[in-house]
Design an enzyme around this catalytic site. Structure first.
Site, PDB file in Angstrom:
ATOM      1  N   ASP A   1       0.943  -1.077   0.188  1.00  0.00           N
ATOM      2  CA  ASP A   1      -0.081  -0.010  -0.052  1.00  0.00           C
ATOM      3  C   ASP A   1       1.021   1.041  -0.022  1.00  0.00           C
ATOM      4  OD1 ASP A   1       0.805   0.222   2.787  1.00  0.00           O
ATOM      5  OD2 ASP A   1      -1.161   0.337   3.423  1.00  0.00           O
TER       6      ASP A   1
ATOM      7  N   CYS B   1       2.977  -3.278   4.016  1.00  0.00           N
ATOM      8  CA  CYS B   1       2.227  -2.052   4.401  1.00  0.00           C
ATOM      9  C   CYS B   1       2.814  -1.513   5.407  1.00  0.00           C
ATOM     10  CB  CYS B   1       0.850  -2.599   4.638  1.00  0.00           C
ATOM     11  SG  CYS B   1       0.500  -3.720   6.189  1.00  0.00           S
TER      12      CYS B   1
ATOM     13  N   THR C   1       2.529  -1.743   8.934  1.00  0.00           N
ATOM     14  CA  THR C   1       3.024  -2.695   9.893  1.00  0.00           C
ATOM     15  C   THR C   1       3.121  -4.222   9.423  1.00  0.00           C
ATOM     16  OG1 THR C   1       0.705  -3.198  10.517  1.00  0.00           O
ATOM     17  CG2 THR C   1       1.811  -1.341  11.750  1.00  0.00           C
TER      18      THR C   1
ATOM     19  N   HIS D   1       8.849 -24.784   8.657  1.00  0.00           N
ATOM     20  CA  HIS D   1       7.906 -25.709   9.359  1.00  0.00           C
ATOM     21  C   HIS D   1       6.254 -25.158   8.839  1.00  0.00           C
ATOM     22  CE1 HIS D   1      10.554 -26.696  12.946  1.00  0.00           C
ATOM     23  NE2 HIS D   1      11.190 -27.205  11.989  1.00  0.00           N
TER      24      HIS D   1
ATOM     25  N   HIS E   1       5.865 -31.866   9.659  1.00  0.00           N
ATOM     26  CA  HIS E   1       5.285 -30.505   9.591  1.00  0.00           C
ATOM     27  C   HIS E   1       4.121 -30.424   8.354  1.00  0.00           C
ATOM     28  CE1 HIS E   1       8.132 -29.137  12.170  1.00  0.00           C
ATOM     29  NE2 HIS E   1       9.150 -29.491  11.449  1.00  0.00           N
TER      30      HIS E   1
HETATM   31  C1  RB5 Z   1      -1.884   2.738   6.315  1.00  0.00           C
HETATM   32  O1  RB5 Z   1      -1.796   3.821   6.941  1.00  0.00           O
HETATM   33  C2  RB5 Z   1      -1.662   1.657   7.200  1.00  0.00           C
HETATM   34  O2  RB5 Z   1      -2.983   1.446   8.222  1.00  0.00           O
HETATM   35  C3  RB5 Z   1      -1.387   0.457   6.785  1.00  0.00           C
HETATM   36  O3  RB5 Z   1      -0.316   0.366   5.815  1.00  0.00           O
HETATM   37  C4  RB5 Z   1      -1.251  -1.154   7.628  1.00  0.00           C
HETATM   38  O4  RB5 Z   1      -0.085  -0.609   8.357  1.00  0.00           O
HETATM   39  C5  RB5 Z   1      -2.259  -1.705   7.961  1.00  0.00           C
HETATM   40  O5  RB5 Z   1      -2.158  -2.680   8.714  1.00  0.00           O
END
Ligand code: RB5
Length: 145
Positions: free
Chosen positions: A7, A63, A65, A96, A131
């Protein structure tokens, strides 16, 4: 062929990962975004569909996180997506869990680590054996829910 997508939060990290993997000889199919703000579940779907269809052998999703991407990717039948942030977990999710998609956070990892983790993910094989039984149990859960 490796499918990759991100994203708007992951654009710069995705560029770094594509460059590093291309130098190592991997072929990548970039499903965007190129910078336009977008909703991460759409990018997760685009990448995971290529993996499920067999057009791409594995997928990489980035993204902010990595968490939203991993939640979305794991809703798709046939996908085992792992949120990767250290080398041990990245290696073992291949050995695994036979993970077929890796997710990373552009706001939690530096680009150097992300490139290293992507290479570990793509060069580590599944151990099979006991596994495989556990993967089959995951697939049973998927088929019955
Ligand atoms: C976008 O701002 C953010 O929410 C997205 O990149 C991500 O971290 C969502 O899990």
């Amino acid at each position: 062929m490796i499918a990759i997508g991100c994203d708007h939060a992951g654009v710069e990290m995705k560029k770094a990962v594509i460059e590093a993997l291309s130098e190592k000889g991997f072929e990548l199919r970039d499903m965007g975004t190129d910078g336009e703000p977008c909703d991460y579940p759409n990018m997760a779907k685009a990448v995971c569909e290529l993996v499920v269809s067999g057009e791409c052998e594995k997928g990489i999703l980035i993204c902010g996180t990595g968490i939203g991407m991993s939640i979305a990717a794991n809703k798709i039948k046939g996908i085992r997506a792992a949120l990767c942030s250290d080398s041990f977990s990245t290696r073992y999710t291949r050995l695994h869990n036979d993970a077929n998609v890796m997710c990373m956070g552009a706001r939690t990892l530096g680009p150097g680590l992300a490139c290293e983790l992507a290479e570990i993910f793509l060069t580590t094989g599944f151990e099979g054996g006991r596994h495989q039984r556990r993967i089959d149990l995951i697939t049973d859960i998927e088929n019955n829910n």
